[in-house]
Design a protein around this motif. Sequence first.
Motif, PDB file in Angstrom:
ATOM      1  N   LYS B  29       0.875  -1.494   0.063  1.00 11.80           N
ATOM      2  CA  LYS B  29      -0.085   0.250  -0.056  1.00 11.80           C
ATOM      3  C   LYS B  29       1.177   1.741   0.046  1.00 11.80           C
ATOM      4  O   LYS B  29       0.268   2.086  -0.159  1.00 11.80           O
ATOM      5  CB  LYS B  29      -0.660  -0.156   1.622  1.00 11.80           C
ATOM      6  CG  LYS B  29      -2.261  -1.173   1.111  1.00 11.80           C
ATOM      7  CD  LYS B  29      -2.931  -0.536   2.229  1.00 11.80           C
ATOM      8  CE  LYS B  29      -4.641  -0.349   1.277  1.00 11.80           C
ATOM      9  NZ  LYS B  29      -5.690  -0.771   2.304  1.00 11.80           N
ATOM     10  N   SER B  32       2.088   2.104  -3.574  1.00 11.10           N
ATOM     11  CA  SER B  32       0.762   2.390  -4.017  1.00 11.10           C
ATOM     12  C   SER B  32       0.652   4.109  -4.360  1.00 11.10           C
ATOM     13  O   SER B  32       0.757   4.853  -4.542  1.00 11.10           O
ATOM     14  CB  SER B  32      -0.295   1.878  -3.970  1.00 11.10           C
ATOM     15  OG  SER B  32       0.109   0.594  -4.435  1.00 11.10           O
ATOM     16  N   TRP B  35       3.839   5.257  -5.603  1.00 12.05           N
ATOM     17  CA  TRP B  35       3.067   6.111  -7.040  1.00 12.05           C
ATOM     18  C   TRP B  35       2.162   7.336  -7.278  1.00 12.05           C
ATOM     19  O   TRP B  35       2.037   7.949  -7.955  1.00 12.05           O
ATOM     20  CB  TRP B  35       2.800   4.522  -7.805  1.00 12.05           C
ATOM     21  CG  TRP B  35       3.333   4.024  -8.125  1.00 12.05           C
ATOM     22  CD1 TRP B  35       3.791   2.401  -7.322  1.00 12.05           C
ATOM     23  CD2 TRP B  35       4.333   3.834  -9.241  1.00 12.05           C
ATOM     24  NE1 TRP B  35       4.818   1.610  -8.177  1.00 12.05           N
ATOM     25  CE2 TRP B  35       5.104   2.596  -9.701  1.00 12.05           C
ATOM     26  CE3 TRP B  35       4.371   4.865 -10.135  1.00 12.05           C
ATOM     27  CZ2 TRP B  35       5.848   2.021 -10.200  1.00 12.05           C
ATOM     28  CZ3 TRP B  35       5.324   4.606 -10.752  1.00 12.05           C
ATOM     29  CH2 TRP B  35       6.665   2.948 -10.903  1.00 12.05           C
ATOM     30  N   SER B  36       1.068   7.420  -6.018  1.00 15.52           N
ATOM     31  CA  SER B  36       0.820   8.349  -6.540  1.00 15.52           C
ATOM     32  C   SER B  36       0.815  10.115  -6.500  1.00 15.52           C
ATOM     33  O   SER B  36       0.275  10.809  -7.051  1.00 15.52           O
ATOM     34  CB  SER B  36      -0.773   8.457  -5.163  1.00 15.52           C
ATOM     35  OG  SER B  36      -0.028   8.886  -3.447  1.00 15.52           O
ATOM     36  N   GLU B 226      -7.208   8.626  -6.927  1.00 15.32           N
ATOM     37  CA  GLU B 226      -6.922   7.878  -5.461  1.00 15.32           C
ATOM     38  C   GLU B 226      -5.415   8.717  -4.917  1.00 15.32           C
ATOM     39  O   GLU B 226      -4.446   8.088  -6.401  1.00 15.32           O
ATOM     40  CB  GLU B 226      -6.286   6.572  -5.218  1.00 15.32           C
ATOM     41  CG  GLU B 226      -7.844   5.835  -5.569  1.00 15.32           C
ATOM     42  CD  GLU B 226      -7.325   4.405  -5.243  1.00 15.32           C
ATOM     43  OE1 GLU B 226      -6.795   3.892  -5.478  1.00 15.32           O
ATOM     44  OE2 GLU B 226      -8.574   2.954  -5.067  1.00 15.32           O
ATOM     45  N   TRP B 231      -4.322   8.211   0.265  1.00 19.62           N
ATOM     46  CA  TRP B 231      -3.607   7.466   0.317  1.00 19.62           C
ATOM     47  C   TRP B 231      -3.348   7.749   2.159  1.00 19.62           C
ATOM     48  O   TRP B 231      -2.794   6.408   2.738  1.00 19.62           O
ATOM     49  CB  TRP B 231      -2.844   7.154  -0.170  1.00 19.62           C
ATOM     50  CG  TRP B 231      -2.457   6.266  -1.669  1.00 19.62           C
ATOM     51  CD1 TRP B 231      -2.947   6.285  -3.134  1.00 19.62           C
ATOM     52  CD2 TRP B 231      -2.891   5.241  -1.131  1.00 19.62           C
ATOM     53  NE1 TRP B 231      -2.662   5.524  -3.606  1.00 19.62           N
ATOM     54  CE2 TRP B 231      -2.817   4.471  -2.861  1.00 19.62           C
ATOM     55  CE3 TRP B 231      -3.284   4.183  -0.780  1.00 19.62           C
ATOM     56  CZ2 TRP B 231      -4.352   3.594  -3.299  1.00 19.62           C
ATOM     57  CZ3 TRP B 231      -3.533   2.663  -0.737  1.00 19.62           C
ATOM     58  CH2 TRP B 231      -3.864   1.827  -2.588  1.00 19.62           C
TER      59      TRP B 231
END
Lengths: 268, 298
Positions: B29, B32, B35-36, B226, B231
């Motif tokens: 997570k 992720s 990456w955001s 997202e 996040w």
Amino acid sequence: MTCWDVISDYGLRSLGFGERLLPRDDFTICKQVVLIGSGMIWNVYFGTVALLAGFFLAVGTAVAKASANPLIRKPAEWFIFVFRGSPLFIQFFFAYFAFVSLKGAVPALGGLTAAWLGAVIVLFLNTAAYSAEIFYGALMSIPKGDIEAADAYGMTGWKRFRRITFPTMMRLAWPSYTNEAIFLFHATTLVFFSGFPSRGQMGDALYYANYFADKTFNPFVPYPILACYFIILTLIVIGIFGLVNARLNRHLPQQNRGKLRLRLNLIR
Amino acid sequence: MGATIFSYCSDPSTIEGLKWLSCYLTTGKHISMYWSFGTVLLLLAITAPTALAFGFAGATAARSRIAPVSWIGKGYTAIVRGVPDIAFFLFFVIALDQLFEWIRHEVKCPDWTDPIRQGNDFVVCTEAKLPLGNAAAWVHDTYAFFLAVLTFSIVFGAFAANVLTGAMRAVPRAQIETGEAYGMTERQTFWRIMVPQMWVYALPGLSNLWMVLIKATPLLFLLGIEDIVYWARDLGATKTPKFTDYPHGDWRMWYFLALLVFYLCFTKLSEIVLDRINRRLTLGQATAAGEAQRKAAA
């Protein structure tokens, strides 16, 4: 149900008076106008309190930034950089969760997690930083001759600041400060869309506009209503600040007076 | 427990301190979330040139001698002022979505007789839905991102149009007249004389706009992307041992502190870069700043 009934039911809904439930069907134009207008009370409250309180901190910070002493100058520079260099949206989130943690440690400070106090503190610090930069710019562009004239009259320290520096600084900064005020009122719409929750569906104008847009799947009614309210609010702010501007410039010949020029209002 | 980057992370309950933190910060997570940050940078990379193009089109339209075109240009710049921008973000996303669906509806289902607005519902035929109901998740994500980019471009295009209009006016009139004296057409003076010169005047406004654009990126969250705000809220929330190998209390404050620091660093970096560009552009210009540079060098 006439429009007058709607006003008495929902006119003060954003403060928790009147009808308990928001309308669930039959979204008439009247209901949308009244409820969004009711939400404007919050926007006006946030903007006014933050602006009035922020003014004094801004003047202090601007003078501190102009100080020769790095112990005074550096904190002012950092304060301005932190609040101007990061998104207000993130500031709201951070402040809210910081207040929640603080509430866990010191239950007496629980009031800070409510929008009416917590969000005002964030907006107050934010507008103080933006205004301080404006005032600092004005302080730097005070004509050298004014200060020399004050020196020639034997004015120093507080007396010189109060009689010469401060009025000139205000006069020079006022057009930009007007923009900042408009900008701040627009920024108040972020409150209920960032960390701060609304209790019992008591929200600001955008909160209700968004509610109607979600319920009716039609953004073409509530958002233009919101836009109209904000244009009116902007005009009122321009009117009030224009009066102050006229007073600040009253000793100058017509063509030398600083004019209020509206500039872009951007997201912060 | 999925794949781990460090081999010692296979059993998080046994490790402590920095080692635990290194495992915690490299969970799937968290990757992720990193990456955001890329999503935010991608948004900036696409929006900045698109908004500039919109702005250029708007500024050019506002100068047009054909009245309706000039009204469109002026109206475009004027309408975004005076209203909180966040309202525009919320408005445009729904409005654009409905516009696209309506166009597709008109093209794909000409036989449809029911009205599109049925009371409080917006109904189009199944083939016109965007994205299609059976589309993959990434198509939905990409479409949402595309709408966000378009919304950002429209709003910031209006601001850019304002800056560029001012910059076009700032180019000395004598320059245009010289072009005309050489027999250039209006189109030629515009492209060969005005456009190359206006950037010096536009740069302060555009740099300001860039800073504002950076600070507007968290609004992606409101558009249902997202992004880093999503996040930070998701990962920072209290985690109980039942659902995760890394239980912790409410850490959202620290996650948002990290975001705050990210934005401050990004702003500082932009300030330094824009300052350099500005110094390069003022070089040799007949302005006060250019004169100061000349004197400093001499």
